[in-house]
Design a protein around this motif. Structure first.
Motif: not given
Ligand code: NAD
Length: 488
Positions: A159, A219, A223
């Motif tokens: 990431i 995001r 996650d």
């Protein structure tokens, strides 16, 4: 100045995801947009991976790890593939530099200089694994044989942030693939183009299916990925806040994590420092790339006795920085990357003023440049160590100059930070520089300059991160140690 019309890297498949060695139609119908930091106009829109797409990417990486040839190959064989990727990236360096400048606003003169790090990383890890001790022969006290082996940690999620999109991904992919891991990459939603170029090179190099997978997302997708039970390790670069969140999420299943986070690095000029020689390295990352660099030297510590002399030289140089179109080869500093960055940096400048610091130069938008996320290079003086502008990472071209009376105070002030990523010390005496470098609680220091070299470890003390990237330590990030005893 119309950047949008420029003929920059057109990735082959921005409408698809790279999963299991193929370019696949997205299942999700969601889309992300990229905006020009210069014109504020939309550059392109592209699909955002949803949970079902991410599941497919993770399953492909899992299958490639559990059943495919990659982790089982001789290191020399993997090295051949990595060198092919390096050669293909070398052919695409102009595309990579242009994509960086287009999306981030970093000056083309700088991106062209820095993009060579990408193939360097792949070649470096290819060379390293040909001699790396994957199997170490040892003996027990009873004379019995022991083999301590390094095995790939498994399926890794990479990431990455937007400021240096490919090099931060290349650090992870080159080392993880060299170790025998398989990967799922989720680049930053604002800067996906270079990850597509890397996927194209990996495809062309013929790596086995599923070894590298690309699913751009925001995001929420990130996650979902970090919590995926089939992900054995998360390699993250980004903000300290997101890093803490990721470490907590991974703690639930003790997934391995490495974190490259924020910084607030100090440059210490000792009383014998050559100020004019120090100026270029004091500014190379804190100003010209619009300060959006984790290892920027954003706190400058100067001896009280030389403050005036320093400020005369430093402010003169900062005021001369040429701000403008990042595609103009003469530009030294482009815009900030996005509207929220401009808001953030302006907020910190206002906070500095409100806390009583003096704006010694800059502090506003450059004259006549109200379109685009431009901001003047800004220097604060009369700052005290507790101020927000001294303690928090601004991630913009804003530097604080502090003074000190003796070297103990200099070290104390340098260490008065939650961060510990980088730093520099300037002196005519290398031994004095070394002694000061040892006193600062930080992951790297340069004596008389600002060096980050992919062949040597880089990473943070304190809240700047966990683990190291680059050098042999960067490979250690992606291996587990297994001990095999021979009992009889
Ligand atoms: P960010 O933390 O907002 O985002 C980074 C990446 O993480 C993006 O891909 C984002 O989509 C993803 N993400 C964000 N929240 C997430 C979550 N809850 N779960 C999973 N993924 C999530 O950071 P940014 O604004 O993109 O980048 C700037 C920050 O990165 C700065 O703090 C800078 O210092 C840091 N940085 C550190 C290094 C280093 O090597 N130490 C290098 C470059 C940037």
């Amino acid at each position: 100045m119309n950047m949008v019309a420029r003929n920059v890297a057109a990735p082959k498949a921005p409408e698809k995801f790279f999963i299991g060695g193929k370019w696949r139609e997205p299942i999700s119908k969601d889309r992300l947009k990229i905006f020009s930091p210069v014109t504020e106009e939309e550059i392109l829109s592209y699909p955002e991976a949803g949970r079902a797409d991410i599941d497919l990417a993770v399953a492909a990486a899992r299958d490639a790890f559990d059943n495919g040839p990659w982790p089982r190959m001789e290191p020399a064989e993997r090295a051949k593939y990595l060198r092919k990727v390096a050669d293909l990236l070398t052919e695409r360096l102009d595309d990579i530099a242009e994509a960086w400048t287009l999306q981030v606003g970093a000056p083309i003169s700088l991106t062209k200089k820095l993009v060579g790090q990408n193939p360097t990383l792949f070649n470096y890890y290819a060379d390293l694994i040909e001699t790396y001790p994957f199997v170490d022969e040892r003996k027990r006290d009873d004379g019995g044989r022991v083999r301590v082996v390094k095995e790939p940690v498994g399926v890794c999620a990479a990431i990455t942030p937007w400021n240096a999109p490919l090099v931060l991904l290349a650090y992870k992919v080159s080392a993880a693939l060299a170790a025998g891991c398989t990967m799922v990459s989720k680049p930053s939603p604002e800067t996906p183009l270079e990850a597509y170029i890397l996927a194209e090179c990996i495809e062309k190099a013929g790596l086995p299916e599923g070894v590298f997978n690309l699913v751009p997302a925001g995001r929420e997708g990130g996650d979902y990925l970090i919590r995926h039970k089939e992900i054995d390790k998360v390699a993250f670069t980004g903000s300290t806040a997101a890093g803490k969140h990721i470490a907590k999420a991974c703690a639930d299943r003790l997934a391995r994590v490495s974190l490259e986070l924020g910084g607030k690095s100090a440059a210490i000029l000792l009383d014998d420092a050559d100020i004019s020689a120090a100026l270029p390295s004091l500014m190379v990352y804190s100003m010209p790339i619009t300060g959006q660099v984790c290892f920027s030297l954003t706190r400058i510590l100067v001896p009280e006795s030389r403050e005036k002399e320093f400020l005369d030289a430093y402010l003169g140089a900062v005021k001369n920085i040429k701000v403008g179109d990042p595609f103009d080869p003469a530009t030294q500093m482009g815009p900030l990357t996005m509207a929220r960055q401009l808001e953030r940096v302006q907020g910190y400048i206002a906070a500095g003023r409100a806390e009583g610091a003096t704006v010694a130069c800059g502090g506003g938008r450059p004259q006549g440049m109200n379109q685009g996320y431009f901001i003047e290079p800004t220097v604060f003086t009369d700052v005290t160590p507790h101020m927000k502008i001294v303690q928090e990472e601004i991630f913009g071209p804003v530097v604080s100059v502090l003074t000190y009376r003796d070297e103990e105070e200099a070290a104390r002030k340098a260490n008065n930070s939650d961060f510990g990523l980088s730093g520099a010390v300037y002196t005519k005496d290398p031994e004095r520089g070394y002694q000061m470098a040892r006193k600062v609680r930080t992951g790297s220091m340069t004596i008389n300059g600002m060096i980050v070299d992919p062949k040597h470890p880089f990473g943070g003390f304190k809240q700047s991160g966990m683990g190291r990237e680059g050098g042999p330590e960067g490979l250690d990030n992606y291996v587990e140690t297994k001990t095999i005893h021979y009992a009889g």
